[in-house]
Scaffold this motif. Structure first.
Motif, PDB file in Angstrom:
ATOM      1  N   UNK A  95       0.828  -1.208   0.000  1.00  0.00           N
ATOM      2  CA  UNK A  95       0.000   0.000   0.000  1.00  0.00           C
ATOM      3  C   UNK A  95       0.864   1.259   0.000  1.00  0.00           C
ATOM      4  N   UNK A  96       1.964   1.243   0.732  1.00  0.00           N
ATOM      5  CA  UNK A  96       2.855   2.396   0.744  1.00  0.00           C
ATOM      6  C   UNK A  96       3.524   2.592  -0.620  1.00  0.00           C
ATOM      7  N   UNK A  97       3.780   1.496  -1.318  1.00  0.00           N
ATOM      8  CA  UNK A  97       4.328   1.603  -2.673  1.00  0.00           C
ATOM      9  C   UNK A  97       3.340   2.297  -3.612  1.00  0.00           C
ATOM     10  N   UNK A  98       2.059   1.972  -3.451  1.00  0.00           N
ATOM     11  CA  UNK A  98       1.026   2.630  -4.246  1.00  0.00           C
ATOM     12  C   UNK A  98       1.040   4.134  -3.978  1.00  0.00           C
ATOM     13  N   UNK A  99       1.119   4.495  -2.702  1.00  0.00           N
ATOM     14  CA  UNK A  99       1.140   5.911  -2.334  1.00  0.00           C
ATOM     15  C   UNK A  99       2.385   6.610  -2.890  1.00  0.00           C
ATOM     16  N   UNK A 100       3.522   5.927  -2.829  1.00  0.00           N
ATOM     17  CA  UNK A 100       4.767   6.507  -3.341  1.00  0.00           C
ATOM     18  C   UNK A 100       4.649   6.786  -4.839  1.00  0.00           C
TER      19      UNK A 100
END
Length: 271
Positions: A190-195
């Motif tokens: 999920x953090x990769x998506x945000x990044x």
């Protein structure tokens, strides 16, 4: 909760073993880290209700059906088809209010409910779309939280894999397509998506925050620090970029040469 409080929670979560990873609280901390001073209690209330309702359903239905019915039908958690790029779709606090989100965000609630009710479920880092693997008496099945928790048949998994660019000999292997990931890796996805979204929007502060969260959640991985450094460099924070590169350098891995080159580039700008 402040941003510093959230970082403390994420740091502690990063030190936890995979079996004891606090998925829900870490997801709340990620949301607060982006937008502080919000009330996370509705997330906890929704999670408790989900666990209780799911426990009531177990026995009368298969674990996959019980999980999908509880989350999608009873609690109305579904994918946001109309506003896919809405920023709230990646935030568990917003999702708890709107009952809409991305698959990776919805999976936090699915996985937490499964843990509470004793159902064995894990995330599947499927290309382009996060799925869930649920163990049933007849073997593992794949569920799509974005599409009302519906069952994804093996033939559809193969079709999706081919569309995502996997080669045919890989796309036919269900053991690869349904390989489970830890709760930690589910939250990192999920953090990769945000990044990625932040970079696309030119929001380098947001990109830095999401990369920092990845670094805290998985302190043995050097790659998030490289992304932190890149985001800081784009903001002109060269000293901070150099500090992040130094953090990456302390982790032993084959990327030493790349890190040295990045550090040299930033140093040249500082001089």
């Amino acid at each position: 909760m402040t941003r510093d409080d959230a970082e403390a929670v994420l740091t502690e979560a990063g030190q936890a073993e995979d079996g004891g990873f606090p998925l829900l609280e870490a997801a709340i901390a990620c949301a607060i880290h982006d937008y502080p001073f919000r009330d996370p209690e509705p997330v906890r209330v929704l999670a408790r209700n989900a666990g209780e309702r799911l426990a009531e359903r177990i026995g009368g239905e298969g674990p996959d059906e019980a999980l999908a019915e509880t989350m999608a039908a009873d609690l109305r958690l579904n994918g946001d088809l109309l506003n896919y790029d809405h920023p709230g779709n990646t935030d568990v606090i917003d999702v708890a209010e709107r009952r809409r989100g991305l698959s990776a965000t919805l999976s936090v609630f699915y996985l937490d409910a499964a843990r509470r009710a004793g159902i064995k479920a894990q995330g599947v880092d499927f290309p382009g779309h996060f799925l869930l693997r649920v163990e049933t008496p007849d073997g593992p099945v794949a569920l799509d939280p974005f599409s009302q928790g519906r069952l994804v048949l093996p033939s559809e998994l193969t079709r999706r894999a081919l569309r995502a660019g996997l080669t045919p000999h890989v796309a036919d292997r269900l053991d690869v397509l349904m390989a489970p990931v830890s709760d930690r890796q589910a939250l990192i996805r999920l953090q990769n998506v945000l990044f990625t979204r932040a970079l696309r929007a030119g929001d380098y502060e947001g990109a830095e925050r999401s990369a920092l969260r990845r670094a805290l959640l998985d302190p043995d991985d050097h790659r998030p620090w490289l992304d932190v450094a890149s985001a800081r460099e784009k903001q002109g924070a060269l000293a901070g970029a150099l500090e992040a590169l130094s953090r990456a350098r302390t982790l032993d891995d084959p990327g030493e040469t790349q890190r040295r080159m990045s550090m040299d580039r930033v140093r040249l700008q500082l001089n």
